[in-house]
Each structure stands twice: as structure tokens, then as C-alpha cells.
Design a protein around this motif. Structure first.
Motif, PDB file in Angstrom:
ATOM      1  N   ILE A 190      13.795  -3.154   1.885  1.00  0.00           N
ATOM      2  CA  ILE A 190      13.312  -2.814   3.232  1.00  0.00           C
ATOM      3  C   ILE A 190      14.490  -2.643   4.183  1.00  0.00           C
ATOM      4  O   ILE A 190      15.297  -3.565   4.359  1.00  0.00           O
ATOM      5  N   VAL A 191      14.588  -1.467   4.767  1.00  0.00           N
ATOM      6  CA  VAL A 191      15.592  -1.165   5.773  1.00  0.00           C
ATOM      7  C   VAL A 191      14.961  -1.379   7.142  1.00  0.00           C
ATOM      8  O   VAL A 191      13.887  -0.844   7.424  1.00  0.00           O
ATOM      9  N   GLU A 192      15.598  -2.160   7.979  1.00  0.00           N
ATOM     10  CA  GLU A 192      15.055  -2.473   9.302  1.00  0.00           C
ATOM     11  C   GLU A 192      15.452  -1.399  10.309  1.00  0.00           C
ATOM     12  O   GLU A 192      16.627  -1.029  10.409  1.00  0.00           O
ATOM     13  N   GLY A 193      14.470  -0.907  11.070  1.00  0.00           N
ATOM     14  CA  GLY A 193      14.777  -0.049  12.201  1.00  0.00           C
ATOM     15  C   GLY A 193      14.480   1.428  11.993  1.00  0.00           C
ATOM     16  O   GLY A 193      14.992   2.038  11.047  1.00  0.00           O
ATOM     17  N   PHE A 194      13.661   1.990  12.877  1.00  0.00           N
ATOM     18  CA  PHE A 194      13.312   3.411  12.835  1.00  0.00           C
ATOM     19  C   PHE A 194      14.563   4.276  12.872  1.00  0.00           C
ATOM     20  O   PHE A 194      14.641   5.317  12.194  1.00  0.00           O
ATOM     21  N   GLU A 195      15.566   3.828  13.636  1.00  0.00           N
ATOM     22  CA  GLU A 195      16.791   4.601  13.795  1.00  0.00           C
ATOM     23  C   GLU A 195      17.586   4.711  12.497  1.00  0.00           C
ATOM     24  O   GLU A 195      18.468   5.579  12.369  1.00  0.00           O
ATOM     25  N   ASN A 196      17.273   3.859  11.519  1.00  0.00           N
ATOM     26  CA  ASN A 196      17.996   3.869  10.243  1.00  0.00           C
ATOM     27  C   ASN A 196      17.251   4.625   9.140  1.00  0.00           C
ATOM     28  O   ASN A 196      17.653   4.575   7.974  1.00  0.00           O
ATOM     29  N   THR A 197      16.207   5.354   9.503  1.00  0.00           N
ATOM     30  CA  THR A 197      15.437   6.099   8.514  1.00  0.00           C
ATOM     31  C   THR A 197      16.271   7.147   7.771  1.00  0.00           C
ATOM     32  O   THR A 197      16.200   7.231   6.535  1.00  0.00           O
ATOM     33  N   PRO A 198      17.073   7.963   8.441  1.00  0.00           N
ATOM     34  CA  PRO A 198      17.890   8.935   7.692  1.00  0.00           C
ATOM     35  C   PRO A 198      18.829   8.267   6.697  1.00  0.00           C
ATOM     36  O   PRO A 198      19.001   8.746   5.576  1.00  0.00           O
ATOM     37  N   GLU A 199      19.450   7.157   7.097  1.00  0.00           N
ATOM     38  CA  GLU A 199      20.346   6.431   6.192  1.00  0.00           C
ATOM     39  C   GLU A 199      19.590   5.913   4.977  1.00  0.00           C
ATOM     40  O   GLU A 199      20.090   5.969   3.850  1.00  0.00           O
TER      41      GLU A 199
ATOM     42  N   SER B 141       0.823  -1.214   0.000  1.00  0.00           N
ATOM     43  CA  SER B 141       0.000   0.000   0.000  1.00  0.00           C
ATOM     44  C   SER B 141       0.858   1.264   0.000  1.00  0.00           C
ATOM     45  O   SER B 141       0.337   2.374  -0.157  1.00  0.00           O
ATOM     46  N   LEU B 142       2.178   1.113   0.187  1.00  0.00           N
ATOM     47  CA  LEU B 142       3.106   2.233   0.016  1.00  0.00           C
ATOM     48  C   LEU B 142       3.912   2.098  -1.267  1.00  0.00           C
ATOM     49  O   LEU B 142       4.784   2.910  -1.546  1.00  0.00           O
ATOM     50  N   GLY B 143       3.602   1.064  -2.066  1.00  0.00           N
ATOM     51  CA  GLY B 143       4.366   0.814  -3.275  1.00  0.00           C
ATOM     52  C   GLY B 143       3.472   0.599  -4.471  1.00  0.00           C
ATOM     53  O   GLY B 143       2.780   1.500  -4.921  1.00  0.00           O
ATOM     54  N   VAL B 144       3.451  -0.630  -4.972  1.00  0.00           N
ATOM     55  CA  VAL B 144       2.735  -0.935  -6.205  1.00  0.00           C
ATOM     56  C   VAL B 144       1.241  -0.658  -6.079  1.00  0.00           C
ATOM     57  O   VAL B 144       0.595  -0.277  -7.067  1.00  0.00           O
ATOM     58  N   LEU B 145       0.660  -0.821  -4.898  1.00  0.00           N
ATOM     59  CA  LEU B 145      -0.759  -0.523  -4.706  1.00  0.00           C
ATOM     60  C   LEU B 145      -0.967   0.767  -3.920  1.00  0.00           C
ATOM     61  O   LEU B 145      -1.988   0.952  -3.254  1.00  0.00           O
ATOM     62  N   GLY B 146      -0.003   1.651  -4.021  1.00  0.00           N
ATOM     63  CA  GLY B 146      -0.076   2.944  -3.346  1.00  0.00           C
ATOM     64  C   GLY B 146       0.329   4.065  -4.280  1.00  0.00           C
ATOM     65  O   GLY B 146       0.125   3.999  -5.494  1.00  0.00           O
TER      66      GLY B 146
ATOM     67  N   LEU C 186      11.521   1.123   1.677  1.00  0.00           N
ATOM     68  CA  LEU C 186      10.715   1.257   2.885  1.00  0.00           C
ATOM     69  C   LEU C 186      11.583   1.088   4.126  1.00  0.00           C
ATOM     70  O   LEU C 186      12.622   0.425   4.080  1.00  0.00           O
ATOM     71  N   VAL C 187      11.133   1.670   5.215  1.00  0.00           N
ATOM     72  CA  VAL C 187      11.726   1.413   6.525  1.00  0.00           C
ATOM     73  C   VAL C 187      10.713   0.631   7.354  1.00  0.00           C
ATOM     74  O   VAL C 187       9.573   1.073   7.512  1.00  0.00           O
ATOM     75  N   LYS C 188      11.141  -0.534   7.840  1.00  0.00           N
ATOM     76  CA  LYS C 188      10.269  -1.328   8.713  1.00  0.00           C
ATOM     77  C   LYS C 188      10.543  -0.921  10.151  1.00  0.00           C
ATOM     78  O   LYS C 188      11.657  -1.069  10.650  1.00  0.00           O
TER      79      LYS C 188
END
Length: 337
Positions: free
Chosen positions: A304-313, A121-126, A328-330
Motif C-alpha cells: 500500500i502506497v500512501e497518498g493520492f499524490e504518489n499514484t504515478p510513482e 475487494s480490489l485484490g484477492v476478493l476482486g 494499492l494507493v491509499k
């Protein structure tokens, strides 16, 4: 319990870095009437967000310094004071980069987990899928046998554009930035050709791949790549302009060849668009995309990047070409899995 959000600390000059973002601890919010408390599961990082980090007039208001950055989010309702949502519902909307937040019931839409993985819903169906569908079909209008060129072809929008063009019977040429991406476009998505723009022979290979000229150019990148594609436009070519990521981090205005003469000579249409121009038609586009997925005609890829703390990266990675498909960030798993 305490909450955490990511704020814009300063307006970047060039590529965003660690000075651009600030992690702030906040109190856990409590929903009022007609509100829900949402736990973030996935958040989206998108190229257009770089433009919102600048001051000045644009098609959407800039992010404010010392306030939370916002974008596409998938979340889980963990508390509800709305008759339209209950605990455990999966929702999506344009929300803050925060672990938890309260929102009005009108700010989000439910996601059907049985239709496809919720991340779609944030990608192909978003938004990316809708961008590809409406930009190509409404402006590009590809016809069977025509040549369609897509820049940024291994990104969230580009790979969907190319596949839709193939469904329409077009000869599809993708442009991307690594051999891995080139192989994926040709071997997995059945593009007729794909070219690495870093290849010293890029110009020659583009000419060979577009031996009959270019009828539709779906523009995601701009810069030198587009200068070369424009040289190959056919009469009555159509150019949907979705983005120009090559210039988003430039410190000065991007200058290049003027396109007016080429547009006149070829009676070509070049039209910029925003996916939000088609907001009233979103159900139509998502229904068609989902149908193609179920028929096996449309594939998607996610990084998919794991971890809220890795959002800037993860955000910085957009401009380094680290992602294949939607980035995406999970942040968390659903509570009720």
C-alpha cells in the motif's frame, strides 16, 4: 471545497514517467437523482492500464488525453440521491482517479466491511482474485500431482494462482524477481519451489524444479522467462495467458522463439483470456475464494502506497517489481471509522 483528479497528459514511450500524468484541480461535483458522491479511499494500479495508454485497437478503449484515468476504486458514499445507497456505504467500481466523483447508482457495488478488510475487494476478493481463479480453474484445470508453473508469482494474481494450485494438489513452481519474494512464496505460501529469474542459473534451477515437465503454465510475464518454460511442456499441457508484462513498455514489437512447433508436438492448449469473460460467474469465484480464506487455505499480501499524490510513482513501481501482492494507493480513511 475543490476536487483533484489525475489525467493522462501524454502517451508514454517506454516506461511511464512524470510527463505521462497531470494533476488537475476541479470543482467539487454534486450528485443528481439516482447518483451518489463517492470519496476515494483506495485506488488500484494494474499492469493492463499500461496498454490503455496507447492508441489503437485493443480489448478496451484507450484512455483519452487530457481526461481522467480510470481503474478499480474503493470509495465511501458521502452524499446520496439514490434509494439503494446511503451515506457511509463502502462501494467499489471502475471509477476515475479522483479524490471525489459522482456516479450513477448502477456503476458501483456495495462492499461488506465485515467479510474482510475493504481493500481485498480490489485484490484477492476482486478482479485479481477472480482472474487467478477462473484462468487457472477454467483453462488450466490443474490435477493432483501435476506441475503448475506461475510467472509473476509474487504479484496480485500470481500468488493466488499458486495457492489455488496447491489446494488442487499440484506441485507448484513460482517465478519471481527477488530473494525476498522467493522466500515469501516458499516459506509463507508453501510453494514447492520458487526461482529468481535474475539468477544466472535460472535455466538449470527451472529444469530441476520441473523435473517431471510442466502441465500448466500460468502466463503473466512473457519474454525470455516464458521461452524457457515452454521448453519443458508436457503432452496436453495447458497455458492460460493472463499477461505479458515484460513487453508492455517495449518501444518495438517483442520478438522471440516461435511456439507453434512446441504446441503441436505437445498437443498443448494456449489460450488468452480476460477476467471480464467471466463477469457472470464472478459471485461463484468470489464465494469460493472467500471460503478458502476463512478456512485458512488462502493468504494474500498487499503493498500500500500512501497518498493520492504518489499514484504515478506507484504505477511506475509495477514495472520495477516493487510490490509484493496487490499494489494499492491509499487515498483517505473512511469518515465513519
Amino acid at each position: 471545497m475543490q476536487n483533484e483528479e489525475i489525467q493522462l497528459a501524454s502517451r508514454p514511450v517506454g516506461l511511464p514517467d512524470e510527463k505521462t500524468f497531470r494533476f488537475v484541480t476541479t470543482e467539487m461535483p454534486t450528485p443528481n437523482e439516482e447518483e451518489i458522491l463517492v470519496k476515494t479511499l483506495y485506488l488500484s494500479v494494474d499492469p493492463y492500464m499500461r496498454g490503455r495508454m496507447r492508441e489503437g485497437k485493443s480489448y478496451v478503449a484507450p484512455f483519452a488525453i487530457d481526461e481522467a484515468i480510470s481503474g478499480g476504486v474503493i470509495g465511501e458514499v458521502v452524499e446520496s440521491k439514490s434509494s439503494n445507497f446511503q451515506k457511509g456505504d463502502i462501494v467499489t467500481g471502475m471509477l476515475n482517479w479522483a479524490r471525489y466523483q459522482t456516479v450513477n447508482e448502477t456503476s458501483v457495488q456495495k462492499v461488506n466491511p465485515s467479510l474482510a478488510p475493504i481493500s481485498t475487494s480490489l485484490g484477492v476478493l476482486g478482479m485479481p482474485g477472480a482472474t487467478a481463479y477462473f484462468g487457472l480453474m477454467d483453462i488450466g484445470q490443474p490435477k493432483e500431482g501435476e506441475t503448475v508453473v506461475v510467472s509473476g508469482a509474487a504479484g496480485a494474481v500470481g500468488m493466488i494462482v499458486g495457492q489455488i494450485a496447491k489446494i488442487q494438489g499440484a506441485h507448484v513452481v513460482g517465478i519471481a524477481g527477488s530473494q525476498e519474494k522467493i522466500d515469501y512464496l516458499v516459506n509463507e505460501l508453501n510453494f514447492d519451489a520458487a526461482i529468481n529469474y535474475k539468477d544466472p542459473d535460472f535455466k538449470t534451477k527451472l529444469k530441476e524444479a520441473c523435473s517431471n515437465g510442466v502441465d500448466v503454465y500460468f502466463e503473466n510475464v512473457g519474454g525470455d522467462i516464458s521461452d524457457e518454460v515452454f521448453k519443458r511442456l508436457n503432452v496436453n499441457a495447458r497455458i492460460p495467458v493472463c499477461g505479458a508484462i515484460s513487453s508492455y513498455n517495449n518501444k518495438e514489437i517483442d520478438l522471440g522463439p516461435r511456439v507453434q512447433t512446441l504446441l503441436i508436438q505437445n498437443r498443448a492448449l494456449m489460450k488468452g483470456f480476460l477476467v471480464f469473460d467471466y463477469i457472470d460467474r464472478f459471485p461463484e469465484g468470489i464465494k469460493q475464494l472467500a471460503g478458502w480464506m476463512m478456512e485458512g487455505k488462502l493468504k494474500y499480501e498487499e503493498t500500500i502506497v500512501e497518498g493520492f499524490e504518489n499514484t504515478p510513482e506507484a504505477f511506475e513501481g509495477l514495472f520495477k517489481g516493487t510490490n509484493l501482492g496487490k499494489l494499492l494507493v491509499k487515498v483517505a480513511e473512511p469518515s465513519l471509522t
